[in-house]
Motif scaffolding. Sequence first.
Motif, PDB file in Angstrom:
ATOM      1  N   THR A   1       0.857  -1.192   0.000  1.00 35.18           N
ATOM      2  CA  THR A   1       0.000   0.000   0.000  1.00 35.18           C
ATOM      3  C   THR A   1       0.887   1.234   0.000  1.00 35.18           C
ATOM      4  OG1 THR A   1      -0.340  -0.536   2.343  1.00 35.18           O
ATOM      5  CG2 THR A   1      -2.177  -0.867   0.873  1.00 35.18           C
ATOM      6  N   SER A   2       0.704   2.071  -1.007  1.00 27.38           N
ATOM      7  CA  SER A   2       1.621   3.175  -1.256  1.00 27.38           C
ATOM      8  C   SER A   2       0.896   4.504  -1.293  1.00 27.38           C
ATOM      9  CB  SER A   2       2.351   2.942  -2.587  1.00 27.38           C
ATOM     10  OG  SER A   2       1.437   2.972  -3.663  1.00 27.38           O
ATOM     11  N   MET A   3       1.706   5.559  -1.368  1.00 30.71           N
ATOM     12  CA  MET A   3       1.225   6.910  -1.636  1.00 30.71           C
ATOM     13  C   MET A   3       1.781   7.326  -2.988  1.00 30.71           C
ATOM     14  SD  MET A   3       1.827  10.491   0.450  1.00 30.71           S
ATOM     15  CE  MET A   3       3.607  10.540   0.209  1.00 30.71           C
ATOM     16  N   GLN A   4       0.918   7.776  -3.872  1.00 30.82           N
ATOM     17  CA  GLN A   4       1.358   8.217  -5.190  1.00 30.82           C
ATOM     18  C   GLN A   4       1.201   9.730  -5.298  1.00 30.82           C
ATOM     19  OE1 GLN A   4      -1.367   5.430  -6.741  1.00 30.82           O
ATOM     20  NE2 GLN A   4      -0.099   4.039  -5.574  1.00 30.82           N
ATOM     21  N   LEU A   5       2.256  10.384  -5.756  1.00 21.97           N
ATOM     22  CA  LEU A   5       2.265  11.834  -5.910  1.00 21.97           C
ATOM     23  C   LEU A   5       2.251  12.180  -7.389  1.00 21.97           C
ATOM     24  CD1 LEU A   5       5.042  12.666  -3.285  1.00 21.97           C
ATOM     25  CD2 LEU A   5       2.563  12.742  -2.962  1.00 21.97           C
ATOM     26  N   HIS A   6       1.396  13.130  -7.763  1.00 21.50           N
ATOM     27  CA  HIS A   6       1.279  13.552  -9.156  1.00 21.50           C
ATOM     28  C   HIS A   6       1.718  15.002  -9.299  1.00 21.50           C
ATOM     29  CE1 HIS A   6      -1.177  10.130 -10.815  1.00 21.50           C
ATOM     30  NE2 HIS A   6      -1.331   9.940  -9.518  1.00 21.50           N
ATOM     31  N   LEU A   7       2.378  15.285 -10.410  1.00 25.34           N
ATOM     32  CA  LEU A   7       2.755  16.661 -10.740  1.00 25.34           C
ATOM     33  C   LEU A   7       2.516  16.869 -12.224  1.00 25.34           C
ATOM     34  CD1 LEU A   7       4.016  19.398  -9.980  1.00 25.34           C
ATOM     35  CD2 LEU A   7       6.260  18.403 -10.497  1.00 25.34           C
ATOM     36  N   GLN A   8       1.573  17.769 -12.543  1.00 24.38           N
ATOM     37  CA  GLN A   8       1.298  18.083 -13.945  1.00 24.38           C
ATOM     38  C   GLN A   8       2.412  18.971 -14.481  1.00 24.38           C
ATOM     39  OE1 GLN A   8      -2.703  19.554 -14.836  1.00 24.38           O
ATOM     40  NE2 GLN A   8      -1.805  20.987 -16.307  1.00 24.38           N
ATOM     41  N   LEU A   9       2.888  18.635 -15.680  1.00 25.44           N
ATOM     42  CA  LEU A   9       4.013  19.343 -16.281  1.00 25.44           C
ATOM     43  C   LEU A   9       3.726  19.632 -17.742  1.00 25.44           C
ATOM     44  CD1 LEU A   9       6.771  16.964 -14.886  1.00 25.44           C
ATOM     45  CD2 LEU A   9       6.466  19.344 -14.156  1.00 25.44           C
ATOM     46  N   HIS A  10       4.372  20.665 -18.280  1.00 26.20           N
ATOM     47  CA  HIS A  10       4.347  20.818 -19.734  1.00 26.20           C
ATOM     48  C   HIS A  10       5.266  19.751 -20.319  1.00 26.20           C
ATOM     49  CE1 HIS A  10       5.017  22.464 -23.765  1.00 26.20           C
ATOM     50  NE2 HIS A  10       3.788  22.932 -23.616  1.00 26.20           N
ATOM     51  N   PRO A  11       4.920  19.166 -21.457  1.00 23.54           N
ATOM     52  CA  PRO A  11       5.756  18.100 -22.024  1.00 23.54           C
ATOM     53  C   PRO A  11       7.223  18.490 -22.204  1.00 23.54           C
ATOM     54  CG  PRO A  11       3.660  18.178 -23.163  1.00 23.54           C
ATOM     55  CD  PRO A  11       3.674  19.351 -22.237  1.00 23.54           C
ATOM     56  N   ASP A  12       7.498  19.770 -22.505  1.00 26.50           N
ATOM     57  CA  ASP A  12       8.886  20.198 -22.703  1.00 26.50           C
ATOM     58  C   ASP A  12       9.723  20.039 -21.432  1.00 26.50           C
ATOM     59  OD1 ASP A  12       8.183  20.855 -25.268  1.00 26.50           O
ATOM     60  OD2 ASP A  12       8.047  23.018 -24.897  1.00 26.50           O
ATOM     61  N   ALA A  13       9.073  20.074 -20.273  1.00 29.08           N
ATOM     62  CA  ALA A  13       9.792  20.000 -18.999  1.00 29.08           C
ATOM     63  C   ALA A  13       9.829  18.590 -18.429  1.00 29.08           C
ATOM     64  CB  ALA A  13       9.132  20.939 -17.983  1.00 29.08           C
ATOM     65  N   PHE A  14       9.132  17.660 -19.055  1.00 30.03           N
ATOM     66  CA  PHE A  14       8.976  16.347 -18.433  1.00 30.03           C
ATOM     67  C   PHE A  14      10.298  15.611 -18.259  1.00 30.03           C
ATOM     68  CE2 PHE A  14       8.184  11.876 -18.020  1.00 30.03           C
ATOM     69  CZ  PHE A  14       7.099  11.816 -17.168  1.00 30.03           C
ATOM     70  N   GLY A  15      11.154  15.603 -19.271  1.00 30.63           N
ATOM     71  CA  GLY A  15      12.401  14.852 -19.197  1.00 30.63           C
ATOM     72  C   GLY A  15      13.245  15.223 -17.990  1.00 30.63           C
ATOM     73  N   PRO A  16      13.570  16.507 -17.789  1.00 33.44           N
ATOM     74  CA  PRO A  16      14.344  16.889 -16.609  1.00 33.44           C
ATOM     75  C   PRO A  16      13.655  16.544 -15.293  1.00 33.44           C
ATOM     76  CG  PRO A  16      14.396  18.636 -18.245  1.00 33.44           C
ATOM     77  CD  PRO A  16      13.413  17.628 -18.734  1.00 33.44           C
ATOM     78  N   TYR A  17      12.350  16.701 -15.229  1.00 31.73           N
ATOM     79  CA  TYR A  17      11.656  16.381 -13.976  1.00 31.73           C
ATOM     80  C   TYR A  17      11.690  14.884 -13.686  1.00 31.73           C
ATOM     81  CZ  TYR A  17       9.928  20.954 -12.586  1.00 31.73           C
ATOM     82  OH  TYR A  17       9.846  22.256 -12.126  1.00 31.73           O
ATOM     83  N   TRP A  18      11.554  14.059 -14.711  1.00 28.44           N
ATOM     84  CA  TRP A  18      11.636  12.608 -14.483  1.00 28.44           C
ATOM     85  C   TRP A  18      13.039  12.222 -14.044  1.00 28.44           C
ATOM     86  CZ3 TRP A  18      14.241   8.294 -16.379  1.00 28.44           C
ATOM     87  CH2 TRP A  18      13.681   7.051 -16.054  1.00 28.44           C
ATOM     88  N   ASN A  19      14.056  12.778 -14.679  1.00 29.84           N
ATOM     89  CA  ASN A  19      15.424  12.493 -14.275  1.00 29.84           C
ATOM     90  C   ASN A  19      15.667  12.896 -12.821  1.00 29.84           C
ATOM     91  OD1 ASN A  19      15.998  11.559 -16.865  1.00 29.84           O
ATOM     92  ND2 ASN A  19      16.938  13.478 -17.539  1.00 29.84           N
ATOM     93  N   ALA A  20      15.170  14.063 -12.443  1.00 28.95           N
ATOM     94  CA  ALA A  20      15.336  14.530 -11.069  1.00 28.95           C
ATOM     95  C   ALA A  20      14.613  13.614 -10.094  1.00 28.95           C
ATOM     96  CB  ALA A  20      14.827  15.962 -10.937  1.00 28.95           C
ATOM     97  N   ALA A  21      13.418  13.168 -10.465  1.00 27.95           N
ATOM     98  CA  ALA A  21      12.666  12.255  -9.593  1.00 27.95           C
ATOM     99  C   ALA A  21      13.413  10.946  -9.400  1.00 27.95           C
ATOM    100  CB  ALA A  21      11.278  12.000 -10.168  1.00 27.95           C
ATOM    101  N   GLN A  22      14.056  10.455 -10.455  1.00 33.57           N
ATOM    102  CA  GLN A  22      14.855   9.241 -10.319  1.00 33.57           C
ATOM    103  C   GLN A  22      16.014   9.456  -9.347  1.00 33.57           C
ATOM    104  OE1 GLN A  22      12.652   6.961 -11.716  1.00 33.57           O
ATOM    105  NE2 GLN A  22      14.372   5.945 -12.697  1.00 33.57           N
TER     106      GLN A  22
END
Length: 501
Positions: free
Chosen positions: A198-219
């Motif tokens: 049982t987990s907690m899921q966090l969502h963050l809406q992003l513009h597609p142009d910003a998605f790559g850096p945000y995913w890398n940072a999340a990793q």
Amino acid sequence: MGQDVDRTTFSRRDRQRYRVKVQECLDTLAVMLRDHPFARDEPMTGIEVELNLVDDALVPSLTGPDVLDAIGTSEFQSELGRWNLELNLPPRPLPGDQWRHLEHQLLDELAVARAKARDCGAQLAVIGILPTLERQHMHAGAISPDERYRMLNEQMLTARGEPIRLDITGDDASGRHAVAPDHLTAAFDTIIPEAACTSMQLHLQLHPDAFGPYWNAAQCLAGVQLAVGANSPFLLGSRLWSETRVPLFEQSCDVRSVELRNQGVRPRVWFGERWITSILDLFSENGRYFPGLMPVTEDTDPMAELEAGGVPELTELRLHNGTIWRWNRPVYDIAGGVPHVRLENRVLPAGPTAVDMVANALFFYGLLRVLVEADRPLWSSMSFEAVEENFTTAARHGMDGPLYWPGSGWIRPDELVLRKLLPQAAEGLARWGVAAEVTDRYLSVIENRCVTRRTGSAWQLDTVAALEARGADRTQALHEMLERYLEHSTANEPVHTWQVP
């Protein structure tokens, strides 16, 4: 995987058509990312929390469908296990005191669920893995009656071709617990072990142009998140990892045979293997590496719909994405007729309290912003393999496992947070426009958790060890620990303030 499925069997032609439709969706998405406007409004955030139900004996209560009926609101939904519920709070922006209000809303919704659960003879437990869960509770009858879960169970077991096997060896990097870790092996004829996560899921809406850096940072942040937020040290009576939910989820959803694992076939619960530049990289990997698990198709042409001025649902792409469980998952969705993409962070367990969960969320959002806007991205000086090793180390050892961090070398997670990451998180939240008093309230929870070195997992381990030292056996100790846990959790006292008996 929240989409309803109304099929019971699939032919070879179904699977072939599904592969074609997923590719058509990918091609359409590529055109949309290049030419179509996506939502550019103030970034929205969201939170989902998976919950457990227990009876008066503090063991799983299979009353989920009854409790859902009693609650009667769309915020609560079914989950794989009959002893589970999922709470989905409406999206809200980050700035100001929005997340202070979210804590209040979370408390209100949990109070409603607790009251309705009591009416059904159950209690609510907000925890990563229910510590009183035993093998006798994990049977086919414990799967929720929703058709999509029955189909998911059949398709995953068919793909695997043999029972689901768990093999998890515990660890104690600190050496401070009197009770040695255990080695758990078990086999199941259904996918019900996944319901224990049982987990907690966090969502963050992003513009597609910003998605790559945000995913890398999340990793990059996944290991730190686990180290300071672990809450799942016990499974089936065994003391295992600090965040046992990680290996449990990986193994309970593994549809590969031993031979396919030996060949290096990628698992469906996946950390990933490389940095990305676009959200399309992840969706393309989904189609390239993973066969259809639920190959349901619709008689639509997404490219034709786009060319006609519509916004395509990309149904097959979204269904396929829902059967690949990345720890940081890409999401394509539509709201108000406008497409948007989201980052879904699936790293953290549920609990221990509402205030702890909100603190975990804001710590994550604040750090994301700073890492993405840094002059030199963290992932440019850190290998992907090092980030994955941090994730596994933190899952195993919590705060006792050193993590690698550029500029600091190998460092204990609590020291890393106190010395470097807390100030960065505060700066990031300020850039998001979060009110200073909100930042102070929740980051002080993270700070005190690191100062005391008491996560939910650490408190569970210390409490069980103390009770066993008094003469309780493991079963008694787990029940007594959970009873104390539920009292503290309901009172919304941050876990760093919880006393060990």
